[in-house]
Scaffold this active site. Structure first.
Site, PDB file in Angstrom:
ATOM      1  N   GLU A 287      50.880  34.155  34.690  1.00 20.61           N
ATOM      2  CA  GLU A 287      50.863  35.618  34.598  1.00 20.61           C
ATOM      3  C   GLU A 287      52.079  36.258  35.278  1.00 20.61           C
ATOM      4  OE1 GLU A 287      46.989  36.845  36.032  1.00 20.61           O
ATOM      5  OE2 GLU A 287      46.145  36.561  34.035  1.00 20.61           O
TER       6      GLU A 287
ATOM      7  N   GLU B 273      42.755  32.485  29.051  1.00 17.99           N
ATOM      8  CA  GLU B 273      41.738  32.817  30.055  1.00 17.99           C
ATOM      9  C   GLU B 273      40.862  33.956  29.561  1.00 17.99           C
ATOM     10  OE1 GLU B 273      43.060  33.791  33.992  1.00 17.99           O
ATOM     11  OE2 GLU B 273      44.666  32.312  33.926  1.00 17.99           O
TER      12      GLU B 273
ATOM     13  N   TRP C  93      37.068  40.991  40.485  1.00 20.39           N
ATOM     14  CA  TRP C  93      38.178  41.815  40.957  1.00 20.39           C
ATOM     15  C   TRP C  93      38.072  43.277  40.557  1.00 20.39           C
ATOM     16  CZ3 TRP C  93      40.049  43.090  36.252  1.00 20.39           C
ATOM     17  CH2 TRP C  93      40.024  42.116  35.230  1.00 20.39           C
TER      18      TRP C  93
HETATM   19  C1  GAL Z   1      43.763  35.703  36.021  1.00 25.75           C
HETATM   20  C2  GAL Z   1      44.486  34.593  36.769  1.00 25.75           C
HETATM   21  C3  GAL Z   1      43.528  33.503  37.202  1.00 25.75           C
HETATM   22  C4  GAL Z   1      42.321  34.113  37.839  1.00 25.75           C
HETATM   23  C5  GAL Z   1      41.677  35.082  36.890  1.00 25.75           C
HETATM   24  C6  GAL Z   1      40.427  35.716  37.419  1.00 25.75           C
HETATM   25  O1  GAL Z   1      44.484  36.874  36.000  1.00 25.75           O
HETATM   26  O2  GAL Z   1      45.481  34.014  35.962  1.00 25.75           O
HETATM   27  O3  GAL Z   1      44.195  32.653  38.107  1.00 25.75           O
HETATM   28  O4  GAL Z   1      42.698  34.770  38.998  1.00 25.75           O
HETATM   29  O5  GAL Z   1      42.583  36.103  36.606  1.00 25.75           O
HETATM   30  O6  GAL Z   1      39.904  36.652  36.526  1.00 25.75           O
END
Ligand code: GAL
Length: 684
Positions: A171, A324, A332
């Protein structure tokens, strides 16, 4: 089922899957898996992981994203033994590995010994280790350490049977204002402008006494007492994206030299502002993306569709990889409700429908410690005997039924233009209204097409538009002469164009184009304006057919110059115009109509272009998209609906037949193919 129209059928015939993704899906079908972080677990757990992965149909895992400190525990040392065992385990289990270069998160020893590798924010404060992503993209020390590690990693695993894909960094998005970055910025500017006079002109430095007399005076746009020069900001954003790309390229080239047959990717983040993905996508073999829909957002399905279409656009129509997503809650957002049962499958199949050949998750096994302890995973803390893991397993199994979808294209006759430099330029401070934003405009214009089951390709302003019947430009505040000429030529040649407000206003230096706006599109639109008039409260408008609608936020004082006024502001003056130009038609929208009115506009423009959705009479909340010979229907709504089908069809997911009508309960998905008279599937 509605037959493919000619353009779409041609697209299916001429489409060639990219060699990158094809090497992964050949013999595997759709890819299914996730980030696997075995370094967080004792080795006895790995055996259980592999067993459960196999039971779930996992065929791809991303390994090592955050393993720099494990591989290089002290500067110059290497510990690959654990990674050897992980890759061997995977290869024995027949699971392909997407091996990461672990350079997103340097170990504390690097920041401790060489603080100049750490990023500096716009206030001049250094950001420290203890989290992740703490590097300066322009730091030669970081670059040297990262490349040394990447070289050793590539040398060690070249030819390993598990290695299927490289995942460079993670990212990318770092921005740094340190002195090294300022130096690199100056070099970038010298390349772009050659001499200081040209730079001073480009940045309009006669304004506010900003003239530079020496290159050494130029700094990154750090925090300043008032608004920063918008042309400087625009170049800074271009530089930041390029600086990260330079680092990505450096790692990629090290990998390519050692493993020329292994495809390379880096995970994008959808509509992520700091990085111009149009300039990145051609630099990698496979486009991949991370997407985390907000379960509390009722518009999340349409936003996801838009993001997936952007990925397909970045991949130039080839399959892409959903690197992902989450099986359930993230950790988060401030408040993180789980996904309801069935949502994981619905969201994943939506990505398949829109061109993804791989569906991966963050992450395989939920972490016990660290900042993401409460992030969902494919295997939750509570173990395999859980509702969530059962859904994961069932989904992995059913993806096998869709193996033949891999490599298939998603034909579209509508293009929507989106551009990063425009995004950057539009959203600088000091504009008429900060309520007109690039991504909001994009989404407003995208939504009615999504609701109508009309597939849309996202394209950059420089795209070859000839294959499209309708081109929508939600906003191009910044436009080059060439791109404006291409849009005009497209219309004259028979295309249908829709242009949203506040377009055609500045050039690539962010200088206002003087004269009536939008100066470079005035002829093709047959209209021009003289005042931007941001509005407080709703704005009443009326189609010339008499129907009223509301608009908001933005109005313009424009006059028709050959265009027909299709809608007017109640207070007078054109709000929506339509102009015949050459063989085509151009629409201009001088306000921000409410969603229903944008829907009406989409219907009219689609009629001009002779484009229709994949199914007539689509119930609300149902997404319809054709991929290859499969018609995907996805019910995002809360009601059970009946979808009329023009032909008999078979659902690949259930094997059941549908004739005349299909009943879809909430969150249900159908992947329909035409049955042959013998009951076998017919391929187009
Ligand atoms: C993404 C990141 C991952 C993990 C994930 C959690 O942005 O690449 O490592 O943190 O979010 O949602």
């Amino acid at each position: 089922m509605a037959s493919l129209d000619n353009a779409a059928a041609r697209a299916v015939e001429t489409f060639q899957p990219g060699p990158g993704m094809h090497t992964l899906t050949a013999g595997r079908g759709l890819l299914f898996g996730g980030d696997y972080n075995p370094e967080q677990w004792p080795e006895h757990v790995w055996a259980e992981d592999v067993e459960l992965m196999r039971a779930a149909g996992v065929n791809l895992v991303t390994v090592g994203v955050f393993s720099w400190a494990r591989i290089e525990p002290e500067q110059g040392k290497r510990d690959f033994a654990w990674l050897d065992r992980v890759l061997d385990l995977m290869s024995e289990a027949g699971i392909a590995v997407d091996l990461a270069t672990p350079t997103a998160s340097p170990p504390p020893w690097l920041g401790h010994r060489r603080p100049q590798t750490l990023p500096v924010d716009e206030s001049g404060h250094r950001l420290w280790y203890g989290s992740r992503n703490q590097f300066c993209p322009s730091s030669p020390v970081y670059r040297e350490r990262a490349l040394a590690l990447v070289a050793d990693l590539a040398t060690r695993y070249a030819g390993h049977p598990a290695l299927a894909l490289w995942h460079v960094g993670n990212e990318y998005g770092q921005i740094c204002h340190c002195d090294e970055s300022a130096k690199a910025f100056r070099t970038w500017l010298k390349d772009r402008y050659g001499d200081l006079d040209t730079l001073n002109d480009a940045w309009g430095t006669t304004f506010w006494s900003q003239r530079y007399s020496d290159w050494a005076e130029i700094i990154t746009p750090r925090r300043a007492p008032s608004m920063i020069n918008p042309s400087q900001q625009l170049d800074w954003r271009r530089f930041c994206s390029d600086a990260l790309l330079a680092h990505f390229r450096a790692e990629r080239d090290v990998l390519r030299a050692r493993t020329p047959d292994t495809p390379i990717t880096t995970n994008f983040m959808g509509l992520f502002k700091p990085v111009d993905y149009w300039s990145w996508a051609d630099e990698e073999d496979i486009v991949s993306n991370d997407h985390y829909p907000d379960p509390s957002d009722p518009l999340a399905p349409a936003r996801a569709a838009l993001t997936h279409d952007l990925m397909r656009g970045l991949a130039k129509g080839r399959p892409w990889l959903l690197m992902e997503q989450s099986t359930s809650a993230v950790n988060w957002r401030p408040h993180n409700p789980p996904k309801p049962p069935g949502r994981l499958r619905l969201e994943s199949l939506q990505a398949v429908a829109r061109g993804a050949d791989g569906l991966c998750y963050f992450q395989w096994r939920a972490s016990r410690f660290g900042a993401e302890r409460f992030h969902s995973a494919m295997l939750p803390h509570a173990g395999p005997d859980t509702r969530l893991h059962a859904e994961v397993r069932a989904h992995g199994r059913e993806l096998r039924e869709l193996a033949s979808v891999a490599g298939q294209p998603v034909p579209a006759r509508v293009a929507m233009v989106f551009d990063w430099p425009n995004w950057w330029a539009l959203e600088e401070r000091g504009r008429p209204s900060d309520r007109l934003n690039a991504t909001d405009q994009l989404f407003c214009y995208y939504l009615p097409f999504w609701e109508r089951g009309v597939s849309v390709d996202l394209v950059p302003p420089s795209a070859d538009l000839r294959g499209y019947s309708l081109v929508v430009v939600p906003n191009l505040f910044l436009i080059s002469d060439e791109d404006a000429a291409a849009l005009s030529g497209y219309v004259r040649g028979g295309g249908v164009l829709v242009v949203g407000p506040f377009s055609g206003i500045v050039d690539q230096r962010a200088h206002v184009r003087t004269g009536r706006f939008p100066a470079p599109l005035r002829d093709v639109l047959g209209a021009s304006g003289e005042e931007h008039r941001p509005a407080d409260g709703p704005v009443r408008c009326r189609w010339t057919t008499g129907t009223e609608f509301a608009a908001h936020t933005w109005t313009e004082l424009v006059a028709a110059e050959g265009a027909e006024t299709m809608a007017e502001f109640a207070e007078g003056g054109p709000a929506v115009l339509r102009h015949r130009s050459g063989q085509g038609v151009a629409w201009y929208v001088a306000t921000m109509p409410e969603p229903d009115a944008l829907g009406e506009l989409a219907t009219r423009a689609l009629a001009d272009a002779g484009v229709h959705g994949v199914l007539p009479d689509l119930p609300r909340g149902v997404e319809a998209v054709r991929r290859g010979d499969v018609l995907f229907l996805l019910n995002h709504g809360t009601d059970t609906v009946r979808v009329p089908l023009p032909h008999a069809a078979t659902d690949l997911l259930t094997g059941s037949a549908a004739d005349g009508e299909l009943t879809l309960s909430p969150q249900e998905v159908a992947a329909l193919v035409n049955p042959s008279p013998t009951g076998n599937r017919v391929r187009s």
